[in-house]
Design a protein around this motif. Structure first.
Motif, PDB file in Angstrom:
ATOM      1  N   LYS A  62       0.832  -1.209   0.000  1.00  0.00           N
ATOM      2  CA  LYS A  62       0.000   0.000   0.000  1.00  0.00           C
ATOM      3  C   LYS A  62       0.872   1.266   0.000  1.00  0.00           C
ATOM      4  O   LYS A  62       0.608   2.200  -0.757  1.00  0.00           O
ATOM      5  CB  LYS A  62      -0.944  -0.003   1.215  1.00  0.00           C
ATOM      6  CG  LYS A  62      -1.936  -1.168   1.182  1.00  0.00           C
ATOM      7  CD  LYS A  62      -2.926  -1.118   2.331  1.00  0.00           C
ATOM      8  CE  LYS A  62      -2.266  -1.320   3.703  1.00  0.00           C
ATOM      9  NZ  LYS A  62      -1.649  -2.661   3.863  1.00  0.00           N
ATOM     10  N   ASP A  63       1.901   1.278   0.841  1.00  0.00           N
ATOM     11  CA  ASP A  63       2.800   2.440   0.860  1.00  0.00           C
ATOM     12  C   ASP A  63       3.420   2.656  -0.515  1.00  0.00           C
ATOM     13  O   ASP A  63       3.484   3.777  -1.025  1.00  0.00           O
ATOM     14  CB  ASP A  63       3.956   2.223   1.855  1.00  0.00           C
ATOM     15  CG  ASP A  63       3.515   2.442   3.292  1.00  0.00           C
ATOM     16  OD1 ASP A  63       2.401   2.021   3.641  1.00  0.00           O
ATOM     17  OD2 ASP A  63       4.299   3.034   4.062  1.00  0.00           O
ATOM     18  N   LEU A  64       3.867   1.561  -1.085  1.00  0.00           N
ATOM     19  CA  LEU A  64       4.499   1.622  -2.402  1.00  0.00           C
ATOM     20  C   LEU A  64       3.520   2.177  -3.441  1.00  0.00           C
ATOM     21  O   LEU A  64       3.865   3.071  -4.213  1.00  0.00           O
ATOM     22  CB  LEU A  64       4.965   0.209  -2.788  1.00  0.00           C
ATOM     23  CG  LEU A  64       5.652   0.051  -4.133  1.00  0.00           C
ATOM     24  CD1 LEU A  64       6.893   0.914  -4.198  1.00  0.00           C
ATOM     25  CD2 LEU A  64       6.017  -1.420  -4.370  1.00  0.00           C
ATOM     26  N   VAL A 102      -1.210  13.765   0.339  1.00  0.00           N
ATOM     27  CA  VAL A 102      -1.105  13.359   1.738  1.00  0.00           C
ATOM     28  C   VAL A 102      -1.517  11.890   1.838  1.00  0.00           C
ATOM     29  O   VAL A 102      -2.570  11.503   1.342  1.00  0.00           O
ATOM     30  CB  VAL A 102      -2.012  14.210   2.655  1.00  0.00           C
ATOM     31  CG1 VAL A 102      -2.086  13.602   4.049  1.00  0.00           C
ATOM     32  CG2 VAL A 102      -1.471  15.630   2.756  1.00  0.00           C
ATOM     33  N   TYR A 103      -0.652  11.097   2.433  1.00  0.00           N
ATOM     34  CA  TYR A 103      -0.941   9.671   2.596  1.00  0.00           C
ATOM     35  C   TYR A 103      -1.350   9.428   4.041  1.00  0.00           C
ATOM     36  O   TYR A 103      -0.551   9.580   4.958  1.00  0.00           O
ATOM     37  CB  TYR A 103       0.320   8.883   2.236  1.00  0.00           C
ATOM     38  CG  TYR A 103       0.203   7.387   2.407  1.00  0.00           C
ATOM     39  CD1 TYR A 103      -0.863   6.679   1.836  1.00  0.00           C
ATOM     40  CD2 TYR A 103       1.167   6.660   3.106  1.00  0.00           C
ATOM     41  CE1 TYR A 103      -0.967   5.306   1.980  1.00  0.00           C
ATOM     42  CE2 TYR A 103       1.075   5.296   3.249  1.00  0.00           C
ATOM     43  CZ  TYR A 103       0.004   4.619   2.688  1.00  0.00           C
ATOM     44  OH  TYR A 103      -0.092   3.264   2.833  1.00  0.00           O
ATOM     45  N   LEU A 104      -2.603   9.091   4.252  1.00  0.00           N
ATOM     46  CA  LEU A 104      -3.114   8.828   5.600  1.00  0.00           C
ATOM     47  C   LEU A 104      -3.124   7.320   5.831  1.00  0.00           C
ATOM     48  O   LEU A 104      -4.024   6.614   5.375  1.00  0.00           O
ATOM     49  CB  LEU A 104      -4.531   9.375   5.762  1.00  0.00           C
ATOM     50  CG  LEU A 104      -4.703  10.887   5.650  1.00  0.00           C
ATOM     51  CD1 LEU A 104      -6.181  11.262   5.756  1.00  0.00           C
ATOM     52  CD2 LEU A 104      -3.905  11.599   6.745  1.00  0.00           C
ATOM     53  N   ASP A 105      -2.107   6.855   6.513  1.00  0.00           N
ATOM     54  CA  ASP A 105      -1.976   5.416   6.723  1.00  0.00           C
ATOM     55  C   ASP A 105      -2.801   5.002   7.931  1.00  0.00           C
ATOM     56  O   ASP A 105      -2.975   5.784   8.874  1.00  0.00           O
ATOM     57  CB  ASP A 105      -0.492   5.086   6.944  1.00  0.00           C
ATOM     58  CG  ASP A 105      -0.188   3.640   6.595  1.00  0.00           C
ATOM     59  OD1 ASP A 105      -1.120   2.902   6.218  1.00  0.00           O
ATOM     60  OD2 ASP A 105       0.992   3.260   6.702  1.00  0.00           O
ATOM     61  N   GLU A 106      -3.304   3.779   7.905  1.00  0.00           N
ATOM     62  CA  GLU A 106      -4.118   3.229   9.000  1.00  0.00           C
ATOM     63  C   GLU A 106      -5.306   4.123   9.307  1.00  0.00           C
ATOM     64  O   GLU A 106      -5.598   4.447  10.454  1.00  0.00           O
ATOM     65  CB  GLU A 106      -3.243   2.993  10.238  1.00  0.00           C
ATOM     66  CG  GLU A 106      -2.144   1.990   9.935  1.00  0.00           C
ATOM     67  CD  GLU A 106      -1.294   1.652  11.159  1.00  0.00           C
ATOM     68  OE1 GLU A 106      -1.764   1.834  12.293  1.00  0.00           O
ATOM     69  OE2 GLU A 106      -0.162   1.178  10.956  1.00  0.00           O
TER      70      GLU A 106
END
Ligand SMILES: Nc1ncnc2c1ncn2[C@@H]1O[C@H](COP(=O)(O)OP(=O)(O)OP(=O)(O)O)[C@@H](O)[C@H]1O
Ligand SMILES: [Mg+2]
Length: 455
Positions: free
Chosen positions: A178-180, A240-244
Motif C-alpha cells: 500500500k505504501d508503495l 497526503v498519505y493517511l496510513d491506517e
C-alpha cells in the motif's frame, strides 16, 4: 551501445578501404559513402560516428556536417582534412565536429580518436539514462509482478495518477504494497514535484493528530505559543498519505470528511477557512465495511473514501508473482551485499510459491534478505528458506475438526485437486503446496483417479 556504426565518407576509394578495413577489425559496423549526397543518405540509416572528408565531389564537408547535426545532434563527426587550414578546423568545431585529423593520418591515431569519441557518448548516454531512472524512483514499473491482478493494478495506478481524483482508498493486508502504491500514484502524477507527506493515524493521540493535520492558531490550547501550519497546508499541490485510516478516532473522521467534501478546513482554534489542493490517499489493512458495521468508522466517510478503492491482493492469491519478486530482491541484495547469487533453485522456488506468506511481500523480501546473507553456494536452496521449507504451513494448526466429524478421504481429495488447480497441474508445485513430494502426489492422483480437465 553494442557494435557502434561508423560511416566513412571519402571520395578516394583507397582511403575508404584502409579505414573500413582497420575499423571493422576493431569490431565496429561500417558504412561507406563517396559523395556528400550518399553520405547524408547513409547517415539517415542511423550512425554513431562519421569520419568525414572535407573535400567531396558534390559539396564540402562543413555543409554535410551541418546537415547531419540537424538530423541527429548526437552524431559524432570527425573531419578529415587534407588542406590543413586552421580556419576550416575552427569552423568545423563551431559546427559541432568532435575533432579533426589532418591527412595523411595515422590509422592508429584514428582508431584511438574513434574509441575515445564513442566512449564519451556512451558515458553521456549512461548519465542521461541514470538521471531518468533517478527522477523516477517510484514509476509503476517499481511494482513487480506479472499476475493478471498486478498487471491490472499497475494500469489502474497509472490511470488514477493521471486523473484529477482527489481521494483514493488503498486496502490490503499488511505488506501487500500500500505504501508503495501510494508513492507510485504520487510520483506518476503531475503533483510529483510537490510534497508527498505521510502520516500514520494510529501513531498520535487525537489532539496531536488533529493539529498535525490541520495546524493550529496561537493560543489554541496550552502550549500552542505560536501559530503552526498543518500537514495539509504544507502539502498544498501534493499528496497526503493517511496510513491506517481505520484507526482514526470518530471526532477527526468528521473533520476529515468535511475537508474531503469542501476542500477547506480551519486550523485548530482558528476561524478562517483555509483552502488547499491536496490529493488524499488513505490506506488500511482493516475491512472498513466491518468497521462501519461495528460503529467504529463513519459510514459517510467510508463512502467518500470508497469512490476510488484499490485493493492490493495478498501474495498467496498471486503466487505467480513470486518468481519475479524473488529475482527482483535477489538482484537488489546482490547489489547491496556485493554478492553474485544467481537465483533460487527450482525446488526452493516451488516451496516459496507454496507457502502462504501471511506477511505478504514484506515477509518475502525479508526471507530473501536472510537467505542472501546466509547462503554459501551460488544459488538459494530450500535450506536458506526455513519458513517455507517446513513441510506444513501455519494453516495446518488452524484447521479445527468440526464437531460432527469429517470425511478425511474427501478432504484429502479436495485439497489435492485444489493444489493441482492452483499450480496449473504442475505436480512439483502442487506437491510443495501440500508439503509432500512428487511421488506422493502422483500416488494420490492415481488413488483418486484425478484427471486434468481440458476445456
Ligand atoms: N508488488 C511489489 N513489487 C515490489 N515490491 C513490493 C511490492 N509490494 C510490496 N513491495 C515491497 O514490500 C514491502 C512492504 O510493502 P508496503 O510497505 O508498501 O506494504 P503495506 O501494504 O503498506 O504494509 P502495512 O499495512 O504493514 O503498512 C516494501 O518494501 C515494498 O517496497
Ligand atoms: Mg504501510
Amino acid at each position: 551501445m553494442d557494435n557502434p556504426t561508423v560511416l566513412v565518407v571519402d571520395d578516394e576509394q583507397l582511403i575508404r578501404w584502409s579505414l573500413t578495413e582497420r575499423l571493422s577489425q576493431e569490431g565496429y559496423r561500417l558504412l561507406e559513402a563517396g559523395t556528400a549526397a550518399e553520405a547524408l543518405a547513409r547517415h539517415r540509416e542511423g550512425v554513431d560516428l562519421v569520419l568525414l572528408d572535407y573535400r567531396l565531389p558534390d559539396g564540402d564537408g562543413l555543409a554535410v556536417l551541418k546537415q547531419m547535426k540537424e538530423v541527429d545532434p548526437d552524431t559524432i563527426v570527425i573531419l578529415l582534412t587534407g588542406h590543413a587550414s586552421v580556419g576550416n578546423a575552427v569552423e568545423a568545431m563551431k559546427q559541432g565536429a568532435y575533432h579533426y585529423a589532418n591527412k595523411p593520418f595515422d590509422l592508429d591515431e584514428i582508431v584511438l580518436l574513434v574509441e575515445r569519441a564513442l566512449e564519451t557518448t556512451r558515458l553521456r548516454r549512461e548519465v542521461k539514462a541514470l538521471r531518468a531512472t533517478q527522477a523516477q524512483p517510484y514509476g509503476v514499473a517499481r511494482i513487480v509482478g506479472e499476475s493478471d491482478a498486478m498487471v491490472a493494478i499497475r494500469a489502474l495506478l497509472q490511470k488514477v495518477a493521471a486523473s484529477p481524483a482527489s481521494t483514493v482508498l488503498l486496502t490490503g493486508e499488511s505488506g501487500t504494497g500500500k505504501d508503495l502504491a501510494a508513492k507510485v500514484i504520487h510520483y506518476a502524477s503531475d503533483r510529483a514535484a510537490k510534497p508527498f507527506m505521510n502520516i500514520t493515524c494510529s501513531a498520535l493521540p487525537e489532539a496531536l493528530l488533529e493539529s498535525e493535520l490541520f495546524g493550529h492558531e496561537r493560543g489554541a490550547f496550552t502550549g500552542a505559543d505560536r501559530q503552526k501550519r498543518g500537514l495539509l497546508e504544507s502539502t498544498d499541490g501534493g499528496t497526503v498519505y493517511l496510513d491506517e485510516i481505520g484507526e482514526m478516532v470518530p471526532g477527526l473522521q468528521a473533520k476529515l470528511l468535511r475537508f474531503l467534501e469542501e476542500k477547506t478546513f480551519k486550523r485548530v482554534g482558528g476561524a478562517v477557512d483555509i483552502r488547499v489542493d491536496v490529493r488524499v490517499i488513505a490506506a488500511t489493512n482493516r475491512t472498513l465495511e466491518d468497521e462501519v458495521k461495528q460503529g467504529r468508522f463513519r459510514e459517510d466517510l467510508y463512502y467518500r473514501l470508497n469512490v476510488l478503492p484499490i485493493r492490493l491482493p495478498p501474495l498467496r492469491e498471486r503466487s505467480k508473482d513470486i518468481p519475479a519478486l524473488v529475482s527482483y530482491y535477489v538482484d537488489a541484495y546482490n547489489r547491496e551485499f556485493k554478492k553474485r547469487i544467481k537465483g533460487v533453485t527450482t525446488e526452493a522456488l516451488s516451496r516459496l510459491q507454496g507457502y502462504r506468506w501471511p506477511g505478504n511481500v514484506r515477509e518475502l523480501r525479508n526471507a530473501v534478505e536472510r537467505a542472501m546473507l546466509l547462503v554459501e553456494g551460488s544459488e538459494l536452496t530450500p535450506a536458506e528458506f526455513p519458513v517455507a521449507s517446513g513441510a506444513l504451513s501455519p494453516l495446518t494448526e488452524g484447521v479445527a475438526l468440526p464437531s460432527e466429524g469429517i470425511d478425511l478421504e474427501q478432504l484429502e481429495r479436495s485439497l489435492v485437486v485444489q493444489a493441482l488447480e492452483r499450480s496449473g497441474w504442475n505436480q512439483t508445485r502442487a506437491a510443495a503446496l501440500l508439503g509432500i513430494n512428487r511421488d506422493q502426489i502422483r500416488y494420490r492422483i492415481e488413488k483418486f483417479k484425478l484427471e486434468r480437465l481440458t476445456t
